[in-house]
Design an enzyme around this catalytic site. Structure first.
Site, PDB file in Angstrom:
ATOM      1  N   HIS A  79       0.844  -1.199   0.000  1.00 48.41           N
ATOM      2  CA  HIS A  79       0.000   0.000   0.000  1.00 48.41           C
ATOM      3  C   HIS A  79       0.876   1.243   0.000  1.00 48.41           C
ATOM      4  CE1 HIS A  79      -2.417   3.114   2.332  1.00 48.41           C
ATOM      5  NE2 HIS A  79      -3.133   2.924   1.243  1.00 48.41           N
ATOM      6  N   SER A  80       0.573   2.178  -0.886  1.00 41.87           N
ATOM      7  CA  SER A  80       1.208   3.497  -0.903  1.00 41.87           C
ATOM      8  C   SER A  80       2.725   3.376  -1.067  1.00 41.87           C
ATOM      9  CB  SER A  80       0.819   4.242   0.378  1.00 41.87           C
ATOM     10  OG  SER A  80       1.093   5.613   0.290  1.00 41.87           O
ATOM     11  N   TYR A  81       3.502   3.901  -0.110  1.00 41.94           N
ATOM     12  CA  TYR A  81       4.965   3.811  -0.157  1.00 41.94           C
ATOM     13  C   TYR A  81       5.439   2.378  -0.338  1.00 41.94           C
ATOM     14  CZ  TYR A  81       9.388   2.925   2.383  1.00 41.94           C
ATOM     15  OH  TYR A  81      10.606   2.450   2.791  1.00 41.94           O
ATOM     16  N   HIS A 226      -7.621   7.017   0.572  1.00 42.96           N
ATOM     17  CA  HIS A 226      -6.333   6.338   0.398  1.00 42.96           C
ATOM     18  C   HIS A 226      -6.196   5.084   1.264  1.00 42.96           C
ATOM     19  CE1 HIS A 226      -2.156   5.918  -0.665  1.00 42.96           C
ATOM     20  NE2 HIS A 226      -1.728   6.165   0.568  1.00 42.96           N
TER      21      HIS A 226
END
Length: 244
Positions: A79-81, A226
Site C-alpha cells: 500500500h502506498s509507499y 487512500h
C-alpha cells in the site's frame, strides 16, 4: 493459483501492520494464510526508528520474513509507499512471489525513489529540514471531510489510526529501488486505485497499459479514500481474492 493462498500485506509510510487487521481477518476466514508485519520503525518496531532506516531496511524486513518462514507462491501486497518495498522484494526473491498487488501505491522503475514517483514527497523533506531532527518526516495532517486523514473520516477509525501513526525516516523516500533482476519482470501485477477523494495537488502516475511481462495491465478502481484497508476492507479483500 491454489485454493489457499499466502498473502503478505505491507503497510505504507507512517502506518504499521495493524492497518491491515480488517483485511487480514476477512482473508483468513476464507482459509488463506495472511501476514501483515510492521516494518522497522513502526508498530512493535517503533523503537528502532533512526536516520539509518531506509527503503533497503524495509525490503530486508519483508525478504527476511519470507525466507525465515520459508514462504512460497506469495501474493505480495503493498500500500502506498510500500509499492517501492514490494518491488524491491520481488527483485531480491522473485522465485518466492507469485503476484504483486499495488494498492493505491507508488509504482517505480529501476533506480527510482519515492521522490521520483511522487515529487510532492520532496516538499515533506524540505519542511522537516529546519527541525531538530530533520531526518524525521511526520505523518500528513488531517484535512476537513471528506478528505480526512489518509481518507479516513469515521471518528472511531480516526482515533485508531492516529494511535498507529509514527514518523518516517527521510531515507525511506530517498533510497532508490532496485528492479534490475529480469525474473521480477515476469511476475504478474495488479493495480488497485482508490478514486473519488484525492487531495488537491496529489497526482498519480498513470499505470502503463502493459505489464513488464507483456500482459495487459490489470487495473481495478475502488471508491475509497487512500487507506482503503481501513475504509473499505470487504471491497479490498474481494479484489485481493481475484488475483490469479
Amino acid at each position: 493459483m491454489p485454493a489457499s493462498n499466502t498473502y503478505v500485506l505491507v503497510h505504507g509510510a507512517w502506518h504499521d501492520g495493524q492497518a491491515w487487521d480488517r483485511v487480514a481477518a476477512l482473508l483468513t476466514v476464507q482459509g488463506h494464510r495472511v501476514l501483515a508485519p510492521s516494518l522497522t520503525g513502526h508498530g512493535d518496531k517503533a523503537h528502532l526508528l533512526g536516520p539509518e532506516v531506509g527503503l533497503v531496511t524495509h525490503v530486508n524486513d519483508v525478504v527476511g520474513l519470507i525466507l525465515d518462514l520459508d514462504l512460497n507462491d506469495v501474493v505480495l501486497v503493498g500500500h502506498s509507499y510500500a509499492g517501492l518495498v514490494i518491488s524491491g522484494v520481488a527483485n531480491r526473491i522473485p522465485d518466492r512471489v507469485s503476484h504483486l498487488v499495488y494498492v493505491d501505491a507508488m509504482v517505480p522503475t529501476h533506480g527510482e525513489n519515492a521522490i521520483d514517483v511522487m515529487p510532492l514527497t520532496q516538499g515533506m523533506i524540505d519542511g522537516a529540514a529546519a527541525d531538530a531532527q530533520p531526518w524525521r518526516i511526520p505523518p500528513l495532517p488531517e484535512f476537513p471531510a471528506p478528505l480526512g486523514l489518509f481518507g479516513v473520516t469515521d471518528p472511531d477509525d480516526l482515533v485508531w489510526l492516529k494511535a498507529m501513526l509514527t514518523d518516517e525516516s527521510v531515507l525511506c523516500f530517498q533510497q532508490p529501488v532496485e528492479m534490475d533482476n529480469p525474473a521480477q519482470a515476469l511476475i504478474p501485477r495488479t493495480h488497485i486505485l482508490c478514486v473519488g477523494s484525492q487531495p488537491t495537488g496529489v497526482t498519480r502516475r498513470p499505470v502503463p497499459r502493459t505489464q513488464p511481462n507483456g500482459e495487459p495491465s490489470r487495473i481495478h478502481e475502488l471508491q475509497s479514500g487512500h487507506d482503503c484497508m481501513i475504509i473499505k476492507p470487504a471491497e479490498l479483500s474481494e479484489l485481493l481474492l481475484r488475483t490469479d
